[in-house]
Design a protein around this motif. Structure first.
Motif, PDB file in Angstrom:
ATOM      1  N   LYS A 188      -3.032  21.150 -17.735  1.00  0.00           N
ATOM      2  CA  LYS A 188      -2.760  20.097 -18.709  1.00  0.00           C
ATOM      3  C   LYS A 188      -3.783  18.983 -18.527  1.00  0.00           C
ATOM      4  O   LYS A 188      -4.168  18.678 -17.388  1.00  0.00           O
ATOM      5  CB  LYS A 188      -1.367  19.495 -18.455  1.00  0.00           C
ATOM      6  CG  LYS A 188      -0.215  20.448 -18.691  1.00  0.00           C
ATOM      7  CD  LYS A 188       0.056  20.578 -20.159  1.00  0.00           C
ATOM      8  CE  LYS A 188       1.345  21.357 -20.417  1.00  0.00           C
ATOM      9  NZ  LYS A 188       1.477  21.642 -21.862  1.00  0.00           N
ATOM     10  N   THR A 198      -7.766  16.037  -9.536  1.00  0.00           N
ATOM     11  CA  THR A 198      -6.969  17.210  -9.872  1.00  0.00           C
ATOM     12  C   THR A 198      -5.605  17.126  -9.202  1.00  0.00           C
ATOM     13  O   THR A 198      -5.506  17.096  -7.981  1.00  0.00           O
ATOM     14  CB  THR A 198      -7.673  18.496  -9.419  1.00  0.00           C
ATOM     15  OG1 THR A 198      -8.985  18.526  -9.959  1.00  0.00           O
ATOM     16  CG2 THR A 198      -6.916  19.724  -9.892  1.00  0.00           C
ATOM     17  N   TYR A 199      -4.571  17.083 -10.035  1.00  0.00           N
ATOM     18  CA  TYR A 199      -3.207  17.112  -9.528  1.00  0.00           C
ATOM     19  C   TYR A 199      -2.742  18.556  -9.476  1.00  0.00           C
ATOM     20  O   TYR A 199      -3.060  19.335 -10.372  1.00  0.00           O
ATOM     21  CB  TYR A 199      -2.285  16.319 -10.449  1.00  0.00           C
ATOM     22  CG  TYR A 199      -2.583  14.840 -10.461  1.00  0.00           C
ATOM     23  CD1 TYR A 199      -1.959  13.976  -9.570  1.00  0.00           C
ATOM     24  CD2 TYR A 199      -3.496  14.299 -11.363  1.00  0.00           C
ATOM     25  CE1 TYR A 199      -2.244  12.610  -9.569  1.00  0.00           C
ATOM     26  CE2 TYR A 199      -3.795  12.945 -11.377  1.00  0.00           C
ATOM     27  CZ  TYR A 199      -3.154  12.108 -10.473  1.00  0.00           C
ATOM     28  OH  TYR A 199      -3.428  10.761 -10.477  1.00  0.00           O
ATOM     29  N   ARG A 200      -2.009  18.899  -8.436  1.00  0.00           N
ATOM     30  CA  ARG A 200      -1.471  20.251  -8.347  1.00  0.00           C
ATOM     31  C   ARG A 200       0.044  20.207  -8.193  1.00  0.00           C
ATOM     32  O   ARG A 200       0.573  19.301  -7.564  1.00  0.00           O
ATOM     33  CB  ARG A 200      -2.064  20.996  -7.147  1.00  0.00           C
ATOM     34  CG  ARG A 200      -3.493  21.375  -7.365  1.00  0.00           C
ATOM     35  CD  ARG A 200      -4.133  22.030  -6.144  1.00  0.00           C
ATOM     36  NE  ARG A 200      -5.575  21.889  -6.243  1.00  0.00           N
ATOM     37  CZ  ARG A 200      -6.328  22.564  -7.110  1.00  0.00           C
ATOM     38  NH1 ARG A 200      -5.772  23.463  -7.895  1.00  0.00           N
ATOM     39  NH2 ARG A 200      -7.615  22.361  -7.178  1.00  0.00           N
ATOM     40  N   LEU A 205      -4.036  18.495 -14.494  1.00  0.00           N
ATOM     41  CA  LEU A 205      -2.835  18.822 -13.737  1.00  0.00           C
ATOM     42  C   LEU A 205      -2.709  20.336 -13.810  1.00  0.00           C
ATOM     43  O   LEU A 205      -2.657  20.903 -14.891  1.00  0.00           O
ATOM     44  CB  LEU A 205      -1.634  18.141 -14.393  1.00  0.00           C
ATOM     45  CG  LEU A 205      -0.234  18.579 -13.959  1.00  0.00           C
ATOM     46  CD1 LEU A 205      -0.040  18.385 -12.459  1.00  0.00           C
ATOM     47  CD2 LEU A 205       0.821  17.766 -14.728  1.00  0.00           C
ATOM     48  N   VAL A 206      -2.697  20.970 -12.641  1.00  0.00           N
ATOM     49  CA  VAL A 206      -2.773  22.426 -12.596  1.00  0.00           C
ATOM     50  C   VAL A 206      -1.540  23.017 -11.923  1.00  0.00           C
ATOM     51  O   VAL A 206      -1.100  22.514 -10.895  1.00  0.00           O
ATOM     52  CB  VAL A 206      -4.009  22.869 -11.791  1.00  0.00           C
ATOM     53  CG1 VAL A 206      -4.146  24.381 -11.809  1.00  0.00           C
ATOM     54  CG2 VAL A 206      -5.258  22.206 -12.320  1.00  0.00           C
TER      55      VAL A 206
END
Lengths: 139, 139
Positions: free
Chosen positions: A99, A127-129, A90-91
């Motif tokens: 994270k 990848t979550y943003r 998580l960016v």
DNA sequence: ATATGGTTTTGGACTCGGTCTAATGGAGGT
DNA sequence: ACCTCCATTAGACCGAGTCCAAAACCATAT
């Protein structure tokens, strides 16, 4: 905490001052450092260490599967010592903070055969943003 | 097929020869080009166009939301004109070929609140990696 | 303890993708 | 037509990373 060193020794990896320092830097802090950050911290412990060696060593740790390369932003790669348990990231789109996260569900199973185009699929990266609380406050 | 041009004009985007050529290159072929590839194809249609202009124009198309930036490999960014419908990517680890895919399930829903660390999460990007049939044959 | 040979390290040059800048040129409104 | 901005240009610059040949190092056989 320092089982990275242990594991490396156990694998018969030739240990040198430089390699130990790089491994220590990664192992000591459970974060996502860029190669330059690793170099900076390594220099603090062993002033003569060269940039090239840090790159070499990181590359080796990656191919040994002891460290993951994470390409979350389009700038520098980051190195993640948490290779032993799969996870995603998580960016923060603003400050770049990263994270580790563990989504429920199995994205691998969500890709039907008809969408695989004959590929032998071996890996998924999620990848979550978003915006972290800190950056949201300083909006 | 050329609704990208339409949409841009409709938004009052100042049209110039260079911008039109870049938009045409992206719109014409439904692939994932790097900036340099876009430049190469643009040059074929308009020999004087500069690299800087291609970068500028791509950047603008991205911030207009008409084109997506895809960072699948760690080398060059790729530009995906298929911005109007969400999708993810399947990448060949050997040759870098990219396919658009549509996994079932909603990865966004798979991230529990307890794993969000207070982030305002707005986007997920799923990248599958594997070996394409072509590369598997040439193993 | 010393020689030997393979492996690591080094630093500097180099590549690649991309950004910046200052000067020039062209689009569009009046 | 003219004027004002915005877009374009070439080339310098930048950051991240790779490559190279030389030097230093380590492990082992002697």
């Amino acid at each position: 905490m320092s089982d990275l060193l242990e594991r490396l020794r156990g694998r018969g990896w030739r240990m040198t001052a430089q390699r130990r320092v790089v491994a220590e830097v990664l192992d000591g802090e459970h974060v996502h450092l860029t190669a330059d950050e690793v170099h900076a911290r390594a220099v603090a412990k062993l002033p003569e260490i060269s940039r090239a060696t840090v790159y070499n060593t990181l590359g080796e740790l990656v191919s040994l599967g002891e460290v993951l390369e994470v390409a979350t932003d389009k700038r520098a790669k980051r190195y993640d010592p948490n290779a032993h348990r799969p996870h995603h990231h998580l960016v923060c789109a603003r400050c770049g903070e990263i994270k580790d996260v563990h989504p429920s569900g199995n994205p691998m199973a969500d890709l039907p055969d008809s969408e695989r185009f004959g590929f032998k699929v071996s890996d998924v990266e999620v990848t979550y943003r978003g915006i972290c609380p800190n950056c949201a406050a300083t909006a």
